[in-house]
Design an enzyme around this catalytic site. Structure first.
Site, PDB file in Angstrom:
ATOM      1  NE  ARG A   1      -4.168  -1.658   1.683  1.00  0.00           N
ATOM      2  CZ  ARG A   1      -5.180  -2.303   2.600  1.00  0.00           C
ATOM      3  NH1 ARG A   1      -4.931  -2.308   3.837  1.00  0.00           N
ATOM      4  NH2 ARG A   1      -6.091  -2.723   1.973  1.00  0.00           N
TER       5      ARG A   1
ATOM      6  CE  LYS B   1     -21.485 -17.653   4.556  1.00  0.00           C
ATOM      7  NZ  LYS B   1     -21.972 -17.116   6.071  1.00  0.00           N
TER       8      LYS B   1
ATOM      9  N   GLY C   1     -10.978  -8.695  -1.890  1.00  0.00           N
ATOM     10  CA  GLY C   1     -10.484  -9.707  -0.869  1.00  0.00           C
ATOM     11  C   GLY C   1      -9.625 -10.908  -1.115  1.00  0.00           C
TER      12      GLY C   1
ATOM     13  N   GLY D   1     -13.621  -3.909   0.077  1.00  0.00           N
ATOM     14  CA  GLY D   1     -14.947  -3.656   0.120  1.00  0.00           C
ATOM     15  C   GLY D   1     -15.160  -2.606  -0.993  1.00  0.00           C
TER      16      GLY D   1
HETATM   17  P1  AMP Z   1     -14.657 -14.764  -0.230  1.00  0.00           P
HETATM   18  O1  AMP Z   1     -13.989 -13.839   0.885  1.00  0.00           O
HETATM   19  O2  AMP Z   1     -16.190 -14.744  -0.692  1.00  0.00           O
HETATM   20  O3  AMP Z   1     -14.030 -14.343  -1.659  1.00  0.00           O
HETATM   21  O4  AMP Z   1     -14.492 -16.122   0.137  1.00  0.00           O
HETATM   22  C1  AMP Z   1     -12.895 -16.655   0.106  1.00  0.00           C
HETATM   23  C2  AMP Z   1     -12.922 -17.677   0.949  1.00  0.00           C
HETATM   24  O5  AMP Z   1     -13.778 -18.925   0.299  1.00  0.00           O
HETATM   25  C3  AMP Z   1     -11.776 -18.450   1.124  1.00  0.00           C
HETATM   26  O6  AMP Z   1     -11.084 -18.365   2.437  1.00  0.00           O
HETATM   27  C4  AMP Z   1     -11.676 -19.864   0.605  1.00  0.00           C
HETATM   28  O7  AMP Z   1     -11.143 -20.876   1.225  1.00  0.00           O
HETATM   29  C5  AMP Z   1     -13.340 -19.986   0.875  1.00  0.00           C
HETATM   30  N1  AMP Z   1     -13.891 -20.907   0.052  1.00  0.00           N
HETATM   31  C6  AMP Z   1     -13.383 -21.166  -1.493  1.00  0.00           C
HETATM   32  N2  AMP Z   1     -14.295 -22.499  -2.009  1.00  0.00           N
HETATM   33  C7  AMP Z   1     -14.678 -23.049  -0.830  1.00  0.00           C
HETATM   34  C8  AMP Z   1     -15.467 -24.308  -0.689  1.00  0.00           C
HETATM   35  N3  AMP Z   1     -15.653 -25.048  -1.975  1.00  0.00           N
HETATM   36  N4  AMP Z   1     -15.964 -24.479   0.640  1.00  0.00           N
HETATM   37  C9  AMP Z   1     -15.749 -23.791   1.554  1.00  0.00           C
HETATM   38  N5  AMP Z   1     -14.808 -22.480   1.538  1.00  0.00           N
HETATM   39  C10 AMP Z   1     -14.304 -22.392   0.259  1.00  0.00           C
END
Ligand code: AMP
Length: 395
Positions: free
Chosen positions: A35, A197, A353, A376
């Site tokens: 940064r 999610k 992220g 974010g």
């Molecule tokens: P996000 O912050 O929504 O981009 O989520 C990232 C996180 O999703 C990472 O820490 C990954 O380990 C998790 N992730 C990716 N694929 C899976 C999966 N199949 N089951 C559980 N967690 C997951």
């Protein structure tokens, strides 16, 4: 859109909102200076014009004044990165600051203490913003990481610099990259959405579904789609209350002629652990007691084909639990495919992220067109929201 190049900073003091919210170790040493490096071009432009810089930032989430969150800890690192000995003052408003600012000479840099030592910063307090505004002739916002916050130093302050405010080079680059993907893109456009999610990505899907040609879905959210379509997902991550939403997205995509690509096979495990037993199966046929933690080889091949044909690529979120080596392959292969498409002339933006963490971990940073610095802020931009920090400069 006013940028640095619209100004000559000779004999001017530039008040720059930077994002120096950097990670520190137990000895208060900076463990990742990305940064600070990112703010360098803006600072150098002001200095080369013959101006001086007053830098303001937050660090962490202090409750009042807490030494462990003092920006004094990073002053030496900033000096090293910029190549100029930085002065530091242990407040961001008040008489002590006024004196140092007053004596600041062209070519010099002053770093103010953590803005969040004053509760007024996050509250967007106008009187506090006005006090900060005294420290510069021109206000530059170069902090994309906080551009989605309506804080005193990121948005409210801009009203005191009518005609004398602009985007720093980092923020300008972020805005241009998002624009290049969402509004001014060369087709076909592919968005890859991974991560945990559906619920955290739905805003993006809704905003981009009409603007892109392909949406590749991976990561944990895969299984909400697969279950909604009648598949067996075993113990995979799922949001049961989002299954209807998943079906709605698929229907909308069909109406808008946007192709959604779901994983056809998955690497599954009998525990959420790198040491778990694994096997590769059809995504729709995951046995009870097993969970999908990465995409399988057929999926990687399918995704690579779509990416190879794309001219514009947006990547947000890993395709699997990339933090564990045994479930990182899908994310690495996706990164390779994006790197190759980029080498062949596609524009690729990685943002939001964990995809940034993955890109760094696997060394793709140099092989994509742009890696966003804002988590974010990037998500909200992709959701089509107007960011207060950006709007305040445009006003
Ligand atoms: P996000 O912050 O929504 O981009 O989520 C990232 C996180 O999703 C990472 O820490 C990954 O380990 C998790 N992730 C990716 N694929 C899976 C999966 N199949 N089951 C559980 N967690 C997951």
């Amino acid at each position: 859109m006013k940028t640095l190049n619209d100004f000559n900073f000779e004999n001017k003091k530039a008040l720059i909102r930077v994002d120096f919210n950097v990670p520190l170790n137990d000895e208060f040493q900076v463990t990742d200076d990305t940064r600070i490096q990112a703010a360098k071009p803006t600072i150098i432009k002001v200095l080369e014009d013959g101006g001086s810089c007053v830098l303001m930032s937050h660090l962490g989430r202090p409750k009042g004044v807490e030494d462990k969150f003092s920006l004094g800890h990073i002053a030496d690192k900033v000096s090293e990165v910029i190549g100029v000995q930085v002065k530091f003052v242990n407040d961001c408003i008040g008489e002590s600051v006024a004196q140092v600012v007053e004596s600041l000479q062209p070519g010099e840099i002053l770093l103010l203490e953590n803005l969040r030592f004053h509760g007024e910063e996050k509250a967007g307090d106008i009187a506090f913003a006005e006090k900060l505004s005294q420290w510069g002739d021109v206000y530059i916002n170069d902090a994309f990481g906080t551009a989605h916050r309506a804080h005193a130093s990121t948005a409210v302050i801009a009203q005191f610099f009518e005609g004398n405010k602009c985007f720093g080079s980092l923020l300008a680059k972020e805005i241009e990259s998002i624009d290049k993907v969402l509004n001014d893109s060369e087709k076909p456009v592919t968005a890859i959405l991974g991560g945990a999610k559906v619920s955290s990505k739905i805003g993006i899907v809704e905003n981009i579904i009409e603007k892109v040609d392909h949406i590749i879905i991976g990561g944990g959210m895969t299984f909400t789609f697969v279950k909604a379509l009648g598949g067996s997902i075993g113990n995979s991550l799922v949001e049961d209350d989002k299954m209807q939403l998943a079906l709605d997205i698929l229907k909308l995509a069909e109406e808008k002629n946007t192709k959604i690509h779901l994983p056809v096979d998955a690497v599954i495990a009998d525990a959420f652990s790198n040491d778990a037993n694994t096997q590769t199966v059809d995504t729709k046929e995951i046995p009870d007691g097993w969970m999908g933690l990465d995409v399988g080889p057929k999926t990687s091949e399918n995704f690579a084909q779509v990416i190879a044909e794309s001219k514009t690529i947006l990547w947000n979120g890993p395709l699997g639990v990339f933090e564990m080596e045994n479930f990182s392959k899908g994310t690495i292969e996706l990164g390779n495919a994006i790197a190759e498409a980029t080498a062949n002339g596609a524009f690729s933006l990685v943002g939001g992220g964990d995809s940034v963490a993955a890109v760094k971990q696997f060394g793709f940073g140099e092989k994509v067109s742009y890696v966003s610095t804002g988590g974010g802020a990037m998500l909200e931009s992709l959701e089509g929201k107007t960011l207060p920090g950006i709007e305040a400069i445009l006003k």
